[in-house]
Design a protein around this motif. Structure first.
Motif, short mmCIF file in Angstrom:
data_model
loop_
_atom_site.label_atom_id
_atom_site.label_comp_id
_atom_site.label_asym_id
_atom_site.label_seq_id
_atom_site.Cartn_x
_atom_site.Cartn_y
_atom_site.Cartn_z
N THR A 189 0.84 -1.18 0.00
CA THR A 189 0.00 0.00 0.00
C THR A 189 0.88 1.24 0.00
OG1 THR A 189 -0.18 -0.03 2.40
CG2 THR A 189 -1.93 -1.12 1.16
N ILE A 190 0.28 2.36 -0.37
CA ILE A 190 0.97 3.64 -0.43
C ILE A 190 0.25 4.61 0.49
CG2 ILE A 190 1.72 5.55 -1.89
CD1 ILE A 190 3.10 2.90 -2.57
N HIS A 191 1.03 5.24 1.35
CA HIS A 191 0.51 6.29 2.23
C HIS A 191 0.83 7.63 1.58
CE1 HIS A 191 -0.22 8.68 5.78
NE2 HIS A 191 0.99 9.20 5.65
N LEU A 192 -0.16 8.46 1.44
CA LEU A 192 0.03 9.79 0.86
C LEU A 192 -0.12 10.83 1.96
CD1 LEU A 192 0.53 11.42 -1.72
CD2 LEU A 192 -1.94 11.48 -2.06
N LYS A 193 0.97 11.53 2.26
CA LYS A 193 0.93 12.58 3.27
C LYS A 193 0.63 13.90 2.55
CE LYS A 193 3.50 14.46 7.15
NZ LYS A 193 3.34 15.85 6.92
N LEU A 194 -0.53 14.44 2.83
CA LEU A 194 -0.98 15.65 2.16
C LEU A 194 -1.86 16.41 3.14
CD1 LEU A 194 -1.12 17.16 -0.60
CD2 LEU A 194 -3.11 15.76 -1.12
N ASP A 195 -1.64 17.71 3.28
CA ASP A 195 -2.39 18.51 4.24
C ASP A 195 -3.72 19.02 3.71
OD1 ASP A 195 -0.55 18.19 6.28
OD2 ASP A 195 0.65 19.89 5.64
N HIS A 196 -4.19 18.48 2.61
CA HIS A 196 -5.47 18.86 2.02
C HIS A 196 -6.21 17.60 1.60
CE1 HIS A 196 -4.23 23.06 1.83
NE2 HIS A 196 -3.05 22.60 1.43
N ASN A 197 -7.54 17.69 1.52
CA ASN A 197 -8.32 16.58 0.99
C ASN A 197 -7.90 16.36 -0.46
OD1 ASN A 197 -9.67 16.73 3.44
ND2 ASN A 197 -11.36 17.91 2.60
N TYR A 198 -8.00 15.15 -0.95
CA TYR A 198 -7.56 14.82 -2.31
C TYR A 198 -8.41 13.70 -2.85
CZ TYR A 198 -5.01 11.18 0.25
OH TYR A 198 -4.68 10.13 1.07
N PHE A 199 -8.22 13.36 -4.12
CA PHE A 199 -9.06 12.35 -4.78
C PHE A 199 -8.24 11.13 -5.16
CE2 PHE A 199 -11.33 16.28 -5.43
CZ PHE A 199 -12.65 15.93 -5.25
N VAL A 200 -8.76 9.95 -4.83
CA VAL A 200 -8.18 8.68 -5.26
C VAL A 200 -9.30 7.88 -5.93
CG1 VAL A 200 -7.13 6.51 -4.51
CG2 VAL A 200 -6.46 8.66 -3.41
N ASN A 201 -9.04 7.41 -7.12
CA ASN A 201 -10.04 6.66 -7.90
C ASN A 201 -11.37 7.42 -7.97
OD1 ASN A 201 -8.05 4.76 -8.12
ND2 ASN A 201 -9.11 3.19 -6.94
N ASP A 202 -11.29 8.73 -8.18
CA ASP A 202 -12.45 9.63 -8.30
C ASP A 202 -13.14 9.95 -6.98
OD1 ASP A 202 -12.43 10.18 -11.05
OD2 ASP A 202 -13.50 8.32 -11.50
N ILE A 203 -12.68 9.43 -5.85
CA ILE A 203 -13.35 9.60 -4.56
C ILE A 203 -12.57 10.57 -3.69
CG2 ILE A 203 -14.15 8.39 -2.48
CD1 ILE A 203 -15.64 7.62 -5.09
N LEU A 204 -13.30 11.49 -3.03
CA LEU A 204 -12.67 12.46 -2.13
C LEU A 204 -12.21 11.77 -0.85
CD1 LEU A 204 -11.95 15.45 -1.66
CD2 LEU A 204 -14.19 15.70 -0.55
N ILE A 205 -10.95 12.01 -0.51
CA ILE A 205 -10.32 11.39 0.65
C ILE A 205 -9.93 12.49 1.65
CG2 ILE A 205 -8.36 9.97 1.40
CD1 ILE A 205 -10.36 8.60 -0.58
N LYS A 206 -10.09 12.21 2.92
CA LYS A 206 -9.68 13.16 3.96
C LYS A 206 -8.18 13.33 3.92
CE LYS A 206 -10.28 15.73 7.60
NZ LYS A 206 -10.72 17.08 7.41
N LYS A 207 -7.70 14.52 4.23
CA LYS A 207 -6.27 14.82 4.16
C LYS A 207 -5.42 13.73 4.77
CE LYS A 207 -6.03 17.62 8.32
NZ LYS A 207 -5.64 18.90 8.86
N GLY A 208 -4.23 13.55 4.22
CA GLY A 208 -3.34 12.48 4.66
C GLY A 208 -2.72 12.77 6.00
N GLY A 209 -1.95 11.82 6.49
CA GLY A 209 -1.30 11.94 7.78
C GLY A 209 -1.68 10.76 8.64
N PHE A 210 -1.10 10.69 9.82
CA PHE A 210 -1.39 9.59 10.72
C PHE A 210 -2.64 9.89 11.52
CE2 PHE A 210 3.13 9.12 9.93
CZ PHE A 210 3.16 7.79 9.58
N THR A 211 -3.39 8.84 11.82
CA THR A 211 -4.57 8.99 12.67
C THR A 211 -4.36 8.11 13.89
OG1 THR A 211 -5.67 7.15 11.56
CG2 THR A 211 -6.12 9.37 10.72
N ASN A 212 -5.11 8.37 14.93
CA ASN A 212 -5.02 7.51 16.12
C ASN A 212 -5.72 6.20 15.83
OD1 ASN A 212 -3.74 9.52 17.55
ND2 ASN A 212 -5.65 10.42 18.24
N ALA A 213 -5.10 5.11 16.26
CA ALA A 213 -5.68 3.79 16.00
C ALA A 213 -6.71 3.44 17.04
CB ALA A 213 -4.59 2.74 16.00
#
Length: 179
Positions: free
Chosen positions: A155-179
């Motif tokens: 898998t690929i982690h994309l670190k980005l401080d803005h929302n972005y699109f993957v496979n046409d779908i809006l994704i919440k900004k990148g970065g680590f989240t609490n598990a």
């Protein structure tokens, strides 16, 4: 403990042919790092046109297509210091069969009960809606989780401080989240 047979058959010091040794069994754990299956398509802007590239090829010079709020959509190209890096994952979610293949900790923007909210993939339910680049919504009709030991994904982690699109779908900004 497990029995280990010694070769040569007899150890002259201990005068034994079998020893009991502690053995640690390794069980892969699910990743806590958000990410998408290698080969997923990220949307970027080149010369005013929306194009896609494999997520593993994203670099800081690409104008990644962003959208801050699906309730008031404005698609904007952005080059603010993003990077992509790989991680091996055991356990992956498939949304609507092959729409997205993603880890459970990936933050998403979904519409639930008429409001756009943030949820990690593992918290999604059938009926949630996803925002698309063409200003439409797609309903989640199928969620599958594959945790079998024989399926390990790159898998690929994309670190980005803005929302972005993957496979046409809006994704919440990148970065680590609490598990």
């Amino acid at each position: 403990f497990t029995d280990i047979t010694v070769d040569p058959p007899e150890n002259t010091y201990f005068n034994q042919t079998t020893f009991k040794l502690p053995v640690i069994t390794f069980t892969p754990t699910l990743t806590k790092i958000p990410g998408f299956k290698k080969g997923s398509k990220v949307h970027y802007n080149k010369d005013g046109a929306n194009q896609t590239m494999n997520i593993e090829n994203v670099g800081p010079s690409h104008n990644i297509l962003t959208c801050s709020d699906p309730a008031n959509p404005v698609l904007t190209p952005n080059t603010d210091g993003h990077e992509a890096w790989g991680v091996t994952t055991c356990g992956i979610w498939k949304i609507n069969t092959n729409l997205l293949t993603v880890t459970g900790n990936q933050p998403m923007i979904i519409k639930r009960d008429g409001a756009w909210i943030e949820k990690n993939v593992r918290e999604l339910v059938v009926g949630d809606k996803l925002y698309k680049t063409d200003n439409t919504e797609v309903e989640i009709t199928k969620l599958e989780f594959d945790s079998s030991d024989d399926n390990v994904y790159n898998t690929i982690h994309l670190k980005l401080d803005h929302n972005y699109f993957v496979n046409d779908i809006l994704i919440k900004k990148g970065g680590f989240t609490n598990a």
